[in-house]
Motif scaffolding. Structure first.
Motif, short mmCIF file in Angstrom:
data_model
loop_
_atom_site.label_atom_id
_atom_site.label_comp_id
_atom_site.label_asym_id
_atom_site.label_seq_id
_atom_site.Cartn_x
_atom_site.Cartn_y
_atom_site.Cartn_z
N LEU A 181 0.86 -1.19 0.00
CA LEU A 181 0.00 0.00 0.00
C LEU A 181 0.89 1.23 0.00
CD1 LEU A 181 -2.25 -1.46 2.74
CD2 LEU A 181 -3.27 -0.47 0.71
N VAL A 182 0.82 2.02 -1.06
CA VAL A 182 1.68 3.20 -1.20
C VAL A 182 0.83 4.46 -1.20
CG1 VAL A 182 3.51 4.28 -2.58
CG2 VAL A 182 3.15 1.82 -2.75
N GLY A 183 1.27 5.47 -0.47
CA GLY A 183 0.56 6.74 -0.50
C GLY A 183 1.06 7.67 0.57
N SER A 184 0.73 8.93 0.43
CA SER A 184 1.19 9.93 1.40
C SER A 184 0.46 9.75 2.74
CB SER A 184 1.04 11.33 0.80
OG SER A 184 -0.26 11.50 0.33
N THR A 202 2.92 -10.96 3.30
CA THR A 202 3.32 -9.76 4.02
C THR A 202 2.56 -8.58 3.41
OG1 THR A 202 5.53 -10.70 4.34
CG2 THR A 202 5.31 -8.33 4.70
N ILE A 203 2.06 -7.71 4.27
CA ILE A 203 1.50 -6.43 3.82
C ILE A 203 2.49 -5.35 4.23
CG2 ILE A 203 -0.37 -4.74 4.04
CD1 ILE A 203 -2.30 -6.96 4.71
N VAL A 204 2.88 -4.52 3.28
CA VAL A 204 3.77 -3.40 3.59
C VAL A 204 3.02 -2.11 3.31
CG1 VAL A 204 5.89 -2.17 2.89
CG2 VAL A 204 5.90 -4.67 3.12
N THR A 205 3.04 -1.17 4.24
CA THR A 205 2.54 0.18 3.94
C THR A 205 3.73 1.11 3.89
OG1 THR A 205 2.19 1.25 6.10
CG2 THR A 205 0.54 -0.38 5.44
N THR A 206 3.68 2.05 2.96
CA THR A 206 4.83 2.96 2.77
C THR A 206 4.39 4.27 2.14
OG1 THR A 206 7.02 3.19 1.76
CG2 THR A 206 5.41 1.90 0.53
N ASN A 207 5.10 5.32 2.49
CA ASN A 207 4.87 6.62 1.85
C ASN A 207 5.84 6.84 0.69
OD1 ASN A 207 7.04 6.75 3.67
ND2 ASN A 207 6.94 8.98 3.77
N VAL A 208 6.69 5.84 0.44
CA VAL A 208 7.72 5.97 -0.60
C VAL A 208 7.41 5.01 -1.75
CG1 VAL A 208 10.19 5.82 -1.08
CG2 VAL A 208 9.43 6.54 1.19
N PRO A 209 7.25 5.52 -2.97
CA PRO A 209 7.01 4.63 -4.12
C PRO A 209 8.16 3.62 -4.26
CG PRO A 209 6.75 6.94 -4.75
CD PRO A 209 7.28 6.94 -3.36
N VAL A 210 7.84 2.42 -4.70
CA VAL A 210 8.83 1.33 -4.75
C VAL A 210 10.08 1.75 -5.52
CG1 VAL A 210 9.24 -1.06 -5.47
CG2 VAL A 210 7.01 -0.40 -4.55
N GLY A 211 9.93 2.54 -6.56
CA GLY A 211 11.06 3.00 -7.36
C GLY A 211 12.05 3.86 -6.59
N ARG A 212 11.63 4.37 -5.43
CA ARG A 212 12.55 5.20 -4.63
C ARG A 212 12.96 4.51 -3.33
NH1 ARG A 212 10.74 9.84 -2.74
NH2 ARG A 212 8.68 10.09 -3.62
N TRP A 213 12.76 3.20 -3.25
CA TRP A 213 13.14 2.47 -2.04
C TRP A 213 14.66 2.44 -1.82
CZ3 TRP A 213 9.57 -2.43 -1.17
CH2 TRP A 213 8.29 -1.97 -0.82
N GLY A 214 15.42 2.75 -2.88
CA GLY A 214 16.88 2.84 -2.72
C GLY A 214 17.25 3.83 -1.61
N ASP A 215 16.48 4.90 -1.51
CA ASP A 215 16.71 5.90 -0.45
C ASP A 215 16.43 5.32 0.93
OD1 ASP A 215 17.16 7.65 -2.53
OD2 ASP A 215 15.17 8.56 -2.43
N VAL A 216 15.37 4.50 1.01
CA VAL A 216 14.95 3.93 2.29
C VAL A 216 15.99 2.90 2.78
CG1 VAL A 216 13.18 2.54 3.45
CG2 VAL A 216 12.52 4.25 1.73
N PHE A 217 16.47 2.08 1.83
CA PHE A 217 17.40 1.01 2.19
C PHE A 217 18.85 1.45 2.12
CE2 PHE A 217 13.48 -1.17 1.30
CZ PHE A 217 13.46 -2.18 2.24
N GLY A 218 19.08 2.66 1.67
CA GLY A 218 20.44 3.17 1.56
C GLY A 218 21.26 2.42 0.53
N SER A 219 20.58 1.67 -0.35
CA SER A 219 21.27 0.86 -1.36
C SER A 219 20.25 0.42 -2.40
CB SER A 219 21.88 -0.38 -0.68
OG SER A 219 21.88 -1.50 -1.55
#
Ligand code: ADP
Ligand code: MG
Length: 190
Positions: free
Chosen positions: A44-47, A136-153
């Protein structure tokens, strides 16, 4: 508390009219819990405030009612818990705890920096649940394409996204925050 939910919300409490970008049919399909039998995931992605946590709890609540083992975890707390366990050489036991439930909800990925070690631990968990075909259900405010920022890699982010999104319902919510529904920011009423 039931399944560690911070509060209980159901689909009956959800105002579909307020958030028309939510695919109601898909969410109602998920509430049948067939995705858990298949070991599929939900992202689930959204602000903030658009209802991601509400919907994840509503689906999780259905699963609890159906006597599935469900666990709700705030992402940063889960990562801190795994880091702490790792330092105490208790990681295997803690991993088993997060692995065993038939539905794990990881709430608010991306709100806080998880660091390299945290990113690696989260990858390990997602990878093991993927191998075990557990949902697994994941909720996030970050679109999957920008998960590099979240994971630092980008490598770790792609590895996590690859497993989560392989058999997955991706729900992007683009509306307004429900928390601000009666507030007008910058509008003529101030
Ligand atoms: P998010 O996790 O996306 O930041 P939440 O799910 O926590 O947002 O929603 C914020 C609050 O607004 C919660 O109390 C939630 O129950 C409520 N809420 C959000 N969207 C709706 C909606 N469409 N109908 C009813 N309540 C909603
Ligand atoms: Mg939330």
């Amino acid at each position: 508390r039931m399944a560690n939910f911070p509060y209980i919300k159901t689909l009956a409490d959800f105002d579909w009219g307020f958030q028309p970008s939510v695919p109601r049919g898909l969410v109602e399909q998920l509430a049948t819990l067939e995705f858990i039998d298949r070991g599929d995931n939900v992202v689930l992605v959204g602000s903030p405030g658009v209802g991601k946590t509400h919907l994840s709890i509503a689906i999780g609540h259905e699963a609890v009612m159906a006597r599935k083992q469900v666990y709700f975890a705030d992402c940063s707390r889960l990562v801190e818990d795994l880091k702490h366990a790792s330092a105490k050489e208790a990681l295997a036991r803690r991993m088993r705890f997060y692995e065993h439930c038939s539905l794990l909800i990881i709430d608010e990925l991306g709100y806080l920096d998880i660091g390299k070690e945290g990113a690696d631990l989260l990858f390990q968990l997602v990878n093991r649940r993927y191998a075990l075909k557990r949902s697994t259900i994941v909720t996030t405010n970050v679109p999957v394409g920008r998960w590099g920022d979240v994971f630092g890699s980008n490598v770790t982010a792609s590895a996590v996204a690859d497993r989560l999104c392989h058999h997955c319902a991706m729900i992007k919510i683009t509306g307004r925050s429900y928390r601000l529904k009666d507030v007008s920011i910058g509008g003529e009423d101030g």
